[in-house]
Motif scaffolding. Structure first.
Motif, short mmCIF file in Angstrom:
data_model
loop_
_atom_site.label_atom_id
_atom_site.label_comp_id
_atom_site.label_asym_id
_atom_site.label_seq_id
_atom_site.Cartn_x
_atom_site.Cartn_y
_atom_site.Cartn_z
N ILE A 4 0.85 -1.19 0.00
CA ILE A 4 0.00 0.00 0.00
C ILE A 4 0.88 1.24 0.00
O ILE A 4 1.79 1.37 0.83
N MET A 5 0.61 2.14 -0.94
CA MET A 5 1.36 3.39 -1.03
C MET A 5 0.58 4.49 -0.31
O MET A 5 -0.59 4.72 -0.59
N ILE A 6 1.24 5.14 0.65
CA ILE A 6 0.61 6.20 1.44
C ILE A 6 1.07 7.55 0.89
O ILE A 6 2.25 7.90 0.98
N ILE A 7 0.15 8.29 0.31
CA ILE A 7 0.47 9.61 -0.25
C ILE A 7 -0.14 10.66 0.67
O ILE A 7 -1.27 11.10 0.51
N GLU A 8 0.62 11.03 1.67
CA GLU A 8 0.18 11.93 2.75
C GLU A 8 1.39 12.76 3.19
O GLU A 8 2.42 12.21 3.55
N ASP A 9 1.26 14.10 3.12
CA ASP A 9 2.42 14.95 3.43
C ASP A 9 2.53 15.29 4.92
O ASP A 9 3.53 15.84 5.35
N ASN A 47 -0.09 -2.15 -4.73
CA ASN A 47 -1.38 -2.77 -5.04
C ASN A 47 -2.55 -1.86 -4.73
O ASN A 47 -3.66 -2.08 -5.22
N LEU A 48 -2.32 -0.84 -3.88
CA LEU A 48 -3.39 0.08 -3.49
C LEU A 48 -2.76 1.39 -3.04
O LEU A 48 -1.64 1.39 -2.52
N ILE A 49 -3.48 2.49 -3.24
CA ILE A 49 -3.00 3.82 -2.85
C ILE A 49 -3.96 4.46 -1.86
O ILE A 49 -5.18 4.43 -2.06
N LEU A 50 -3.42 5.03 -0.79
CA LEU A 50 -4.17 5.93 0.09
C LEU A 50 -3.72 7.34 -0.26
O LEU A 50 -2.55 7.69 -0.10
N MET A 51 -4.64 8.16 -0.73
CA MET A 51 -4.29 9.46 -1.32
C MET A 51 -4.96 10.62 -0.57
O MET A 51 -6.19 10.70 -0.51
N ASP A 52 -4.14 11.51 -0.02
CA ASP A 52 -4.68 12.75 0.54
C ASP A 52 -5.06 13.67 -0.62
O ASP A 52 -4.53 13.53 -1.74
N PRO A 74 -6.32 0.43 -7.39
CA PRO A 74 -7.35 1.07 -6.56
C PRO A 74 -6.78 2.23 -5.74
O PRO A 74 -5.67 2.14 -5.20
N ILE A 75 -7.54 3.32 -5.66
CA ILE A 75 -7.15 4.52 -4.93
C ILE A 75 -8.25 4.88 -3.94
O ILE A 75 -9.40 5.09 -4.34
N ILE A 76 -7.89 4.96 -2.66
CA ILE A 76 -8.81 5.42 -1.63
C ILE A 76 -8.36 6.81 -1.18
O ILE A 76 -7.22 6.99 -0.75
N PHE A 77 -9.23 7.78 -1.31
CA PHE A 77 -8.92 9.14 -0.85
C PHE A 77 -9.12 9.24 0.66
O PHE A 77 -10.10 8.71 1.20
N VAL A 110 -11.07 -1.91 7.18
CA VAL A 110 -12.23 -2.53 6.54
C VAL A 110 -12.37 -2.07 5.10
O VAL A 110 -12.64 -2.87 4.19
N LYS A 111 -12.19 -0.76 4.87
CA LYS A 111 -12.28 -0.23 3.50
C LYS A 111 -11.19 -0.81 2.61
O LYS A 111 -11.42 -1.16 1.45
N ILE A 112 -9.97 -0.89 3.15
CA ILE A 112 -8.86 -1.46 2.38
C ILE A 112 -9.14 -2.91 2.02
O ILE A 112 -8.97 -3.33 0.87
#
Length: 232
Positions: A4-9, A47-52, A74-77, A110-112
């Motif tokens: 999981i890639m975390i895109i959060e500054d 495999n998945l991105i968490l995106m701010d 898949p991208i979860i904001f 749960v969302k992931i």
């Protein structure tokens, strides 16, 4: 194990999310260069991105659109914005889900799990599109398309094989013998003239997207592709 890639500054929040995900067995990666998140995505291949949404340089909607040009990952904001319009924009720009800060980590997990089950489950297709990148030049492996600075061109199968071989050995000479062997198959006869013709066509295709004089002919040896064409 899913990455999981975390895109959060926000470094503190980034670390909290990272440690929680790893506790549940996920592999994680984070962004170091927020000016080129697309490149970081390709290099990490998650495999998945968490995106701010609120990010330096460009917002999350922009980077979601950029990633969608090369992948359906898949991208979860994750965002402090809680308006209906922001959630609509997230979906319209290519997002798969949306979670509002502050959130419970149980809900995040749960969302992931739900997205991973939907995308990578037994009856799902693998949505990754293989990409190879050097100095901003992107090769869409399954489409024979190359992209540079937003410009795209489709190559023939032989042109694509030549470029891939040169990029895999960037700044090093690839002999004519090696390239002839790469182009050879059971159907087509390949000789020195075939190689020269396809190399000329490849140079022209690269010029069409703004890469000029990147392939050198080394007399009696072969060819070499020189990097840093983005600095020229």
């Amino acid at each position: 194990m899913y990455k999981i890639m975390i895109i959060e500054d926000d470094k503190k929040l980034q670390e909290l999310i990272r440690s929680h995900l790893e506790k549940y067995g996920y592999e994680t990666c984070t962004v170091k260069d927020f000016s080129d998140i697309k490149k970081e995505f390709i290099n990490n291949n998650p495999n998945l991105i968490l995106m701010d949404i609120n990010l330096p340089y460009f917002d999350g909607f922009y980077w979601c659109r950029e990633i969608r040009t090369v992948s359906k990952v898949p991208i979860i904001f994750i965002s402090a914005r809680d308006s209906d319009m922001d959630q609509v924009m997230a979906i319209e720009n290519g997002g798969d889900d949306y979670i509002t800060k502050p959130f419970s980590y149980d809900l995040l997990i749960v969302k992931i799990k739900g997205v991973i089950r939907r995308v990578y489950g037994e009856y799902s297709e693998n949505n990754h599109m293989e990409i190879f990148e050097v100095d901003g030049l992107y090769m869409h492996i399954n489409k024979n398309i190359v992209e540079y600075n937003g410009k795209k061109v489709e190559l023939s199968s032989k042109e694509f094989l030549l470029l891939y071989s040169l990029l895999k050995n960037v700044n090093n000479i690839v002999s004519r013998e090696q390239l002839l062997e790469i182009l050879w198959n059971d159907i087509d006869f390949v000789d020195d003239n075939t190689l020269s013709v396809n190399m000329t066509r490849l140079r022209k295709r690269l010029e069409d997207i703004g890469i000029v004089d990147a392939i050198e002919t080394k007399r009696g040896q072969g060819y070499r592709m020189i990097s840093n064409w983005d600095k020229r």
